[in-house]
Write an enzyme that holds these catalytic residues in place. Structure first.
Site, short mmCIF file in Angstrom:
data_model
loop_
_atom_site.label_atom_id
_atom_site.label_comp_id
_atom_site.label_asym_id
_atom_site.label_seq_id
_atom_site.Cartn_x
_atom_site.Cartn_y
_atom_site.Cartn_z
N ARG A 81 0.81 -1.22 0.00
CA ARG A 81 0.00 0.00 0.00
C ARG A 81 0.84 1.28 0.00
O ARG A 81 1.93 1.32 0.59
CB ARG A 81 -0.93 -0.01 1.21
CG ARG A 81 -1.98 -1.12 1.14
CD ARG A 81 -2.75 -1.25 2.43
NE ARG A 81 -3.82 -2.24 2.29
CZ ARG A 81 -3.65 -3.55 2.48
NH1 ARG A 81 -2.46 -4.03 2.83
NH2 ARG A 81 -4.66 -4.39 2.32
N HIS A 127 -0.95 -2.50 -4.57
CA HIS A 127 -0.43 -3.45 -5.56
C HIS A 127 -0.39 -2.92 -6.99
O HIS A 127 -0.77 -3.60 -7.95
CB HIS A 127 -1.25 -4.74 -5.52
CG HIS A 127 -1.02 -5.58 -4.31
ND1 HIS A 127 0.05 -5.42 -3.45
CD2 HIS A 127 -1.73 -6.64 -3.79
CE1 HIS A 127 -0.01 -6.32 -2.48
NE2 HIS A 127 -1.09 -7.06 -2.66
N HIS A 175 3.20 -13.18 -5.23
CA HIS A 175 1.98 -13.25 -4.44
C HIS A 175 1.28 -14.61 -4.56
O HIS A 175 0.06 -14.66 -4.79
CB HIS A 175 1.03 -12.14 -4.86
CG HIS A 175 0.13 -11.65 -3.77
ND1 HIS A 175 -0.51 -12.49 -2.87
CD2 HIS A 175 -0.25 -10.38 -3.41
CE1 HIS A 175 -1.23 -11.78 -2.03
NE2 HIS A 175 -1.09 -10.50 -2.34
N ASP A 224 -2.27 -9.29 8.56
CA ASP A 224 -2.04 -8.71 7.25
C ASP A 224 -1.05 -7.56 7.45
O ASP A 224 -1.37 -6.39 7.23
CB ASP A 224 -3.36 -8.21 6.63
CG ASP A 224 -3.21 -7.83 5.16
OD1 ASP A 224 -2.12 -8.06 4.59
OD2 ASP A 224 -4.17 -7.31 4.58
N GLU A 269 5.07 -12.44 1.42
CA GLU A 269 5.52 -11.61 0.31
C GLU A 269 6.76 -10.82 0.75
O GLU A 269 6.66 -9.85 1.50
CB GLU A 269 4.41 -10.65 -0.10
CG GLU A 269 3.08 -11.33 -0.42
CD GLU A 269 1.92 -10.39 -0.23
OE1 GLU A 269 1.85 -9.37 -0.97
OE2 GLU A 269 1.09 -10.64 0.67
#
Length: 390
Positions: free
Chosen positions: A117, A142, A213, A285, A353
């Site tokens: 982000r 992304h 990803h 996350d 990631e």
């Protein structure tokens, strides 16, 4: 006599040509990924004038990885369990059409120009401010509305165990400055490693943060949730986020929190803890700040290790990036049906990631993602698969 000879030769040449054409048609409809059972023709197509195909990588141990050059996607990844049984451990679809016509997903893809982000879809380089798509709760995620996962990549080379992709992202694509020349190679080694190397150059100052990803489930894609997977993340700190999942700029200690994975524990062990950061992400996350050691033979730092107790499958992640985004499948809801016909349910996969930190262009205290003309951006990530020792 001469006319008869010429006619016979022409007839024979025609038969041979027809035979070759028939052979090619038959080959195109055969299953080319032995374990995946995906047809080559299901990934053949033209997207915005560019050809798309399926590519298969194998090693001596029977591992099999399939790629499409649409978004550099890993379509399937077959690895053995402790009994030698192979399962596909990444989520995804079984045809190009489904990737094109389903809601936007990042299954198995490259992510760019900027993975993760950027706050309010805006950043500055010097006196120039750049505006990006606000495609995630008022923020940029992304790479924008059409990121690197939604374009066709050129295949520069492909062998039985390697493939290299390239593409020039044009100046101001999705709002990013500079013509960005990107090359990404994947190598499947006989040590059951999938090695990823990224390189990029630019002709204008820009920001770059590329990552991979894949959504993993070491039980096999679609085979339940991943809460019982045992995870270690080699990080003493993480970057807490605000309600929009943008880092606050702080680096908080994981010790004494549900974010402490320095010692292996089940992913779901603390998932229901009363902890503000878990509520903001609906689970995990978040970006973790990686420690500097230990390193493997390639000089890459051990980032994380995952063990699936029932199958005995393991996955280690190595990188030269400063961070890793750990995502626990919190926004999956069972409405997506995967390549095996199974729904992808809540927390049915995890992502690791490797990356620079989210919103780095707006956080000067974070490691820089600025790429200048004359410099070469490089990044490396290795996913190594194995089984627990008996």
């Amino acid at each position: 006599m001469k006319k008869t000879t010429v006619f016979l030769l022409s007839f024979l040449l025609c038969l041979l040509a027809c035979k070759e054409e028939k052979k090619e048609k038959n080959e195109s409809s055969e299953i080319v990924a032995v374990k995946t059972k995906i047809s080559l023709k299901d990934f053949e197509g033209i997207v915005e004038g560019d050809s798309v195909k399926l590519y298969v990588l194998t090693n001596k141990n029977g591992m099999e990885v399939t790629f499409t050059n649409y978004g550099q996607r890993v379509i399937s990844l077959h690895v053995p369990d402790k009994n030698g049984k192979f399962e596909d451990v990444v989520l995804g679809y079984d045809s190009l059409d489904k990737y094109l016509n389903s809601p936007r997903s990042f299954f198995g893809s490259i992510v760019g120009r900027y993975g993760n982000r950027i706050a309010k879809g805006s950043f500055s380089i010097g006196e120039n401010t750049y505006s990006l798509a606000k495609n995630n709760n008022g923020n940029h995620l992304h790479g924008g509305d059409k990121g690197f996962e939604s374009v066709v990549w050129k295949v520069d080379s492909a062998t039985s165990n390697s493939i290299e992709f390239s593409r020039i992202s044009p100046d101001m694509e999705e709002g990013y400055p500079g013509n960005l020349d990107v090359k990404v190679s994947y190598v499947l080694t006989d040590d059951n490693e999938l090695k990823i190397n990224y390189k990029a150059t630019t002709d204008k100052p820009t920001v770059v943060n590329l990552t991979h990803h894949s959504f993993f489930n070491l039980k096999g894609e679609g085979n339940g949730d991943i809460n019982d997977h045992v995870l270690m993340i080699n990080a003493d700190k993480y970057t807490p986020v605000d309600a929009g999942l943008i880092p606050t700029g702080q680096l908080d200690e994981v010790a004494g929190t549900p974010f402490d994975f320095t010692k292996p524990k089940a992913i779901g062990a603390d998932i229901d803890a009363e902890f503000d950061q878990l509520k903001k992400g609906n689970g995990y996350d978040h970006n973790f700040v990686l420690n500097d050691s230990p390193k493997n033979a390639d000089g890459l730092t051990l980032c994380a290790k995952v063990i699936e107790p029932t199958s005995g499958r393991t996955m280690e992640v190595f990188t030269d990036e400063p961070g890793v985004q750990f995502y626990g499948g919190n926004f999956m809801d069972g409405t997506t049906i995967g390549k095996s016909g199974k729904p992808y349910g809540f927390r049915g996969s995890f992502c690791l990631e490797t990356q620079h930190f989210p919103d780095s262009p707006n956080k000067p205290e974070f490691p820089s993602t600025l790429l200048q003309p004359g410099e070469v951006y490089t990044s490396n990530c290795t996913y190594k698969f194995g089984v627990v020792a008996e």
